[in-house]
Scaffold this active site. Structure first.
Site, PDB file in Angstrom:
ATOM      1  N   THR A  15       0.849  -1.185   0.000  1.00 13.58           N
ATOM      2  CA  THR A  15       0.000   0.000   0.000  1.00 13.58           C
ATOM      3  C   THR A  15       0.884   1.234   0.000  1.00 13.58           C
ATOM      4  O   THR A  15       1.971   1.230   0.584  1.00 13.58           O
ATOM      5  CB  THR A  15      -0.929   0.046   1.235  1.00 13.58           C
ATOM      6  OG1 THR A  15      -1.653   1.266   1.228  1.00 13.58           O
ATOM      7  CG2 THR A  15      -0.152  -0.047   2.537  1.00 13.58           C
ATOM      8  N   ASP A  80      -7.557  -6.222   0.182  1.00  6.91           N
ATOM      9  CA  ASP A  80      -8.571  -5.743  -0.747  1.00  6.91           C
ATOM     10  C   ASP A  80      -9.837  -5.570   0.071  1.00  6.91           C
ATOM     11  O   ASP A  80     -10.154  -6.397   0.924  1.00  6.91           O
ATOM     12  CB  ASP A  80      -8.802  -6.724  -1.892  1.00  6.91           C
ATOM     13  CG  ASP A  80      -9.608  -6.073  -3.008  1.00  6.91           C
ATOM     14  OD1 ASP A  80      -9.202  -4.974  -3.461  1.00  6.91           O
ATOM     15  OD2 ASP A  80     -10.641  -6.624  -3.420  1.00  6.91           O
TER      16      ASP A  80
HETATM   17  P1  IMP Z   1      -9.359  -0.628  -1.611  1.00 10.25           P
HETATM   18  O1  IMP Z   1      -9.251  -1.848  -0.764  1.00 10.25           O
HETATM   19  O2  IMP Z   1      -8.404   0.431  -1.182  1.00 10.25           O
HETATM   20  O3  IMP Z   1      -9.341  -0.966  -3.068  1.00 10.25           O
HETATM   21  O4  IMP Z   1     -10.792   0.003  -1.280  1.00 10.25           O
HETATM   22  C1  IMP Z   1     -11.931  -0.268  -1.995  1.00 10.25           C
HETATM   23  C2  IMP Z   1     -13.026   0.733  -1.796  1.00 10.25           C
HETATM   24  O5  IMP Z   1     -13.920   0.227  -0.806  1.00 10.25           O
HETATM   25  C3  IMP Z   1     -12.646   2.124  -1.295  1.00 10.25           C
HETATM   26  O6  IMP Z   1     -12.299   2.968  -2.345  1.00 10.25           O
HETATM   27  C4  IMP Z   1     -13.952   2.567  -0.654  1.00 10.25           C
HETATM   28  O7  IMP Z   1     -14.856   3.015  -1.628  1.00 10.25           O
HETATM   29  C5  IMP Z   1     -14.483   1.268  -0.069  1.00 10.25           C
HETATM   30  N1  IMP Z   1     -14.043   1.107   1.327  1.00 10.25           N
HETATM   31  C6  IMP Z   1     -13.150   0.200   1.811  1.00 10.25           C
HETATM   32  N2  IMP Z   1     -12.977   0.355   3.135  1.00 10.25           N
HETATM   33  C7  IMP Z   1     -13.746   1.407   3.501  1.00 10.25           C
HETATM   34  C8  IMP Z   1     -13.976   2.048   4.738  1.00 10.25           C
HETATM   35  O8  IMP Z   1     -13.408   1.725   5.793  1.00 10.25           O
HETATM   36  N3  IMP Z   1     -14.844   3.079   4.714  1.00 10.25           N
HETATM   37  C9  IMP Z   1     -15.468   3.478   3.583  1.00 10.25           C
HETATM   38  N4  IMP Z   1     -15.277   2.933   2.392  1.00 10.25           N
HETATM   39  C10 IMP Z   1     -14.430   1.880   2.342  1.00 10.25           C
END
Ligand code: IMP
Length: 219
Positions: A15, A80
């Site tokens: 990350t 993810d």
């Molecule tokens: P990634 O794991 O960074 O790809 O996150 C995927 C997407 O899920 C993010 O862009 C948010 O839209 C949503 N998401 C994941 N975790 C959270 C959280 O803790 N709060 C709000 N949205 C979340």
């Protein structure tokens, strides 16, 4: 069982987000496993991101861990995450970050994307009563060895429901769908109304990280 991590292994976190690195360092503190972020590894230029082609959080988390492990030659941990809404058949799911564009990346700024995603969710839930607005944030974390083999995977969940228009959006912390997400079991505050430390203690990401830590501890 032996630890999947050889003694003295440094774990690279797939990350670029320094907050996530900080949070994982705290959760892994007693394990004495040094954690570094991707930002510390990119002296040779940034590592291109993999296409997240999986249909599940498990598949995407595994493919990210394997991708970065092979490119860095290190043990890597990737996550993810996203939101599942029961009344929408589990959507937005793996396309949570780009839901308003059906998963397509448009290069829009995060704040703009979040607002469009949230608007779509509220629109699609129009007329759905509170008791049928159940939702959960999911986070799957995977650890891959330097050859890209996934050796450990855990899932954390954070239960709640999507508030009604007028009731939400609310709150100024967090990101993404937090302002719409009423936290279980009382559904009073949104994820964006929890202080960062409280959210970490209750969230899907915190849960997945603690499960990974305890798997590493128990071996
Ligand atoms: P990634 O794991 O960074 O790809 O996150 C995927 C997407 O899920 C993010 O862009 C948010 O839209 C949503 N998401 C994941 N975790 C959270 C959280 O803790 N709060 C709000 N949205 C979340």
């Amino acid at each position: 069982m032996n630890s999947p991590l050889p003694p003295g292994t440094t774990l690279a976190l797939a990350t670029g987000n320094p907050h996530k690195v900080q949070e994982m360092r705290a959760i892994f503190a007693d394990l004495r496993i040094p954690i570094i972020g991707l930002a510390d590894l990119t002296a040779g230029g940034p590592i291109p991101e993999p296409a997240e082609t999986g249909d599940t959080f498990e598949a995407n988390s595994a493919l990210k861990a394997a991708w970065y492990a092979r490119r860095t030659g290190m043990w890597c941990l990737a996550d993810d995450s996203g939101l599942e809404i029961d009344a929408l058949g589990g959507r937005p799911g793996v396309i949570s970050s780009h839901y308003s564009t059906d998963g397509r990346e448009t290069g829009a700024a995060r704040a703009e994307r979040d607002a469009a995603n949230n608007a779509r969710v509220l629109r699609e839930l129009q007329g759905v009563p509170p008791e049928r607005r159940a939702a959960r944030f999911v986070c799957v974390m995977s650890i891959a060895d330097p050859e890209g083999r996934v050796v450990l995977q855990r899932r954390g969940e954070f239960e709640g429901r999507i508030g009604l228009p007028g009731q939400v959006p609310r709150g100024s912390h967090g990101f993404g769908y937090d302002p719409l997400f009423l936290v279980a079991p009382d559904f009073v505050r949104t994820g964006a109304e929890l202080a960062e430390s409280e959210k970490n203690a209750r969230s899907h990401r915190g849960a997945a990280a603690r499960l990974i830590a305890s798997a590493l501890r128990s071996v």
